[in-house]
Design a protein around this motif. Structure first.
Motif, PDB file in Angstrom:
ATOM      1  N   LYS A   1       0.828  -1.206   0.000  1.00 44.73           N
ATOM      2  CA  LYS A   1       0.000   0.000   0.000  1.00 44.73           C
ATOM      3  C   LYS A   1       0.867   1.263   0.000  1.00 44.73           C
ATOM      4  O   LYS A   1       0.564   2.232  -0.719  1.00 44.73           O
ATOM      5  N   ALA A   2       1.936   1.240   0.779  1.00 45.58           N
ATOM      6  CA  ALA A   2       2.820   2.411   0.820  1.00 45.58           C
ATOM      7  C   ALA A   2       3.461   2.655  -0.541  1.00 45.58           C
ATOM      8  O   ALA A   2       3.574   3.803  -0.995  1.00 45.58           O
ATOM      9  N   LEU A   3       3.882   1.591  -1.200  1.00 49.33           N
ATOM     10  CA  LEU A   3       4.515   1.731  -2.510  1.00 49.33           C
ATOM     11  C   LEU A   3       3.515   2.193  -3.563  1.00 49.33           C
ATOM     12  O   LEU A   3       3.833   3.039  -4.412  1.00 49.33           O
ATOM     13  N   ILE A   4       2.313   1.649  -3.532  1.00 51.52           N
ATOM     14  CA  ILE A   4       1.289   2.040  -4.507  1.00 51.52           C
ATOM     15  C   ILE A   4       0.899   3.499  -4.319  1.00 51.52           C
ATOM     16  O   ILE A   4       0.666   4.228  -5.292  1.00 51.52           O
ATOM     17  N   ARG A   5       0.833   3.943  -3.081  1.00 51.32           N
ATOM     18  CA  ARG A   5       0.468   5.342  -2.804  1.00 51.32           C
ATOM     19  C   ARG A   5       1.554   6.323  -3.235  1.00 51.32           C
ATOM     20  O   ARG A   5       1.281   7.504  -3.443  1.00 51.32           O
TER      21      ARG A   5
END
Length: 206
Positions: A122-126
């Motif tokens: 999620k952190a990478l996608i955001r």
């Protein structure tokens, strides 16, 4: 060239010109771009390989990307060696899994590893600077309910940046994920050397 050959060549050229005109007309209507949700699933070999191929293609275009491995984190894979050694500035690599479920034999541990992987994903996608994220073998984690499919689908639907591509691999993709995805490919198993007693080999399987 004989008269017959000339007639055949003319027919061929006319047929291809007609196809090209129809193709050009169709392509003129395809002007949109968006970040895609891409699923590689099915019982056949090639799901992760295809995902890593897309990562390399993104790298070739100078697009920052990232990989999160949900299952095969303990493996020393060729993909991991290549990406970490050669493209560390363009591709982050996070091996979050601890091996296949039959190796860990500990559901609580597998759930915890999957949860850590999803938080990292999620952190990478955001991150707006990252253009493509590969979630390798996440479908396995979803299949065994190590992750909540509704939460994953909701995040991809509501929080994924508009131009970020997300690739999810692994057999038995959940119907909810297939419904959400823009592109779904199912790898079909026709023949596999494992059935003939051939073990997984470097350069082919990992």
């Amino acid at each position: 060239m004989s008269d017959g050959d000339e007639v055949e060549a003319a027919r061929h050229a006319a047929k291809k010109a007609k196809i090209k005109a129809a193709r050009d007309k169709m392509m003129a209507t395809k002007v949109g771009e968006k970040g895609l949700v891409i699923v590689h699933t099915g019982p056949g070999k090639g799901k992760s390989s295809s995902g890593f191929g897309m990562i390399l293609r993104a790298i070739a275009h100078g697009m920052p990307c990232a990989v999160v491995q949900f299952i095969k984190g303990a493996w020393d894979t060729g993909e991991r060696r290549l990406l970490e050694a050669t493209f560390p500035r363009l591709c982050q690599f996070h091996a979050m899994g601890e091996g296949f479920t039959w190796e860990t034999q500990d559901r609580a541990r597998d759930v915890a590893a999957a949860s850590r992987g999803w938080e990292k994903a999620k952190a990478l996608i955001r991150d707006p600077s990252i253009r493509m994220v590969l979630l390798d073998e996440i479908n396995i984690a979803l299949r065994y309910d190590y992750l909540d499919i509704d939460a994953v689908v909701a995040f991809l639907r509501d929080e994924k940046p508009e131009m970020t591509h997300v690739v999810l691999t692994g057999r038995n993709a959940k119907p909810e994920l297939i419904e959400l995805a823009d592109l779904v490919t199912e790898m079909t198993l026709v023949k596999h050397p494992f059935r003939a007693g051939i073990r997984a080999q470097p350069g082919v399987e990992f």
